[in-house]
Design an enzyme around this catalytic site. Sequence first.
Site, PDB file in Angstrom:
ATOM      1  CG  ASN A 142      13.178  14.067 -17.049  1.00 49.44           C
ATOM      2  OD1 ASN A 142      13.860  14.791 -16.323  1.00 49.44           O
ATOM      3  ND2 ASN A 142      12.191  14.529 -17.793  1.00 49.44           N
TER       4      ASN A 142
ATOM      5  CE  LYS B 195       7.846  14.004 -14.986  1.00 46.93           C
ATOM      6  NZ  LYS B 195       8.610  14.887 -14.086  1.00 46.93           N
TER       7      LYS B 195
ATOM      8  NE  ARG C 178      15.871  17.947 -17.461  1.00 41.41           N
ATOM      9  CZ  ARG C 178      15.311  18.493 -16.414  1.00 41.41           C
ATOM     10  NH1 ARG C 178      15.008  17.765 -15.353  1.00 41.41           N
ATOM     11  NH2 ARG C 178      15.042  19.779 -16.402  1.00 41.41           N
TER      12      ARG C 178
ATOM     13  CG  ASP D  26      16.437  20.461 -20.066  1.00 44.17           C
ATOM     14  OD1 ASP D  26      15.641  20.020 -20.901  1.00 44.17           O
ATOM     15  OD2 ASP D  26      16.352  20.215 -18.847  1.00 44.17           O
TER      16      ASP D  26
ATOM     17  N   GLY E   4       5.919  23.956 -14.037  1.00 43.60           N
ATOM     18  CA  GLY E   4       6.091  22.812 -13.152  1.00 43.60           C
ATOM     19  C   GLY E   4       6.779  23.272 -11.889  1.00 43.60           C
TER      20      GLY E   4
END
Length: 222
Positions: A9, A16, A89, A146, A206
Amino acid sequence: MTAAVLVLNAGSSSLKVAVYELRESLPLIFKGSVSSLRANPRLKLSTGNAAEEKSLGRESLEIGAAVEVVAAEIGERGSGHPVAAVGHRIVHGGRDFISPVVLDEPVVERLRELIPLAPLHQPENLQVVDLARNLFPEAVQVGCFDTAFHAARPRIAKSYGLPRALTDAGVQSYGFHGLSYAYISSELGKRYGPEAGGRVIVAHLGNGASLCAMRGGQSVAT
């Protein structure tokens, strides 16, 4: 020897990662992140109840170097689990990619065409795909988008007040942070019962932030 699934990600300030055994229950081998890429990056890893964190000894780190750090950790910690698949992602799937897809070369080239719609994220997402294909050439690369979670919104929720020609050319509201919202949607009913899957507003807060209104676990506005 059990194969592994690697999940990457790539965000605006971190990478991540999670590595799972390729079995039905997907047991976790380890997870972590390379955080603060642009200011004193740190590697954080956890396996079960054990966690560790260390500085990478640099002022900043490009996303490509972060992927190489992760690959080195997989070599050390997951050497008995060859990587069979890599999940990515990807911020923007446009109007065509509304579900996970194998990232072969024609698909990647179509995703490059979407860079003007997500100029800060799409290039880094696709750079990570290219690196993963080189580092794990035998693995299947899969993209998850997304924008996909918001694709089924009503047409009026996706349209701007623009000439129809621009809308037909793809200038519309797509919505972001959809993988985060999809996870939250799936967890609400599990944790709080079926009533939690009714009408709900979720905030993703975030380095980037957005809101999503859901009805029955589906995005209706963002």
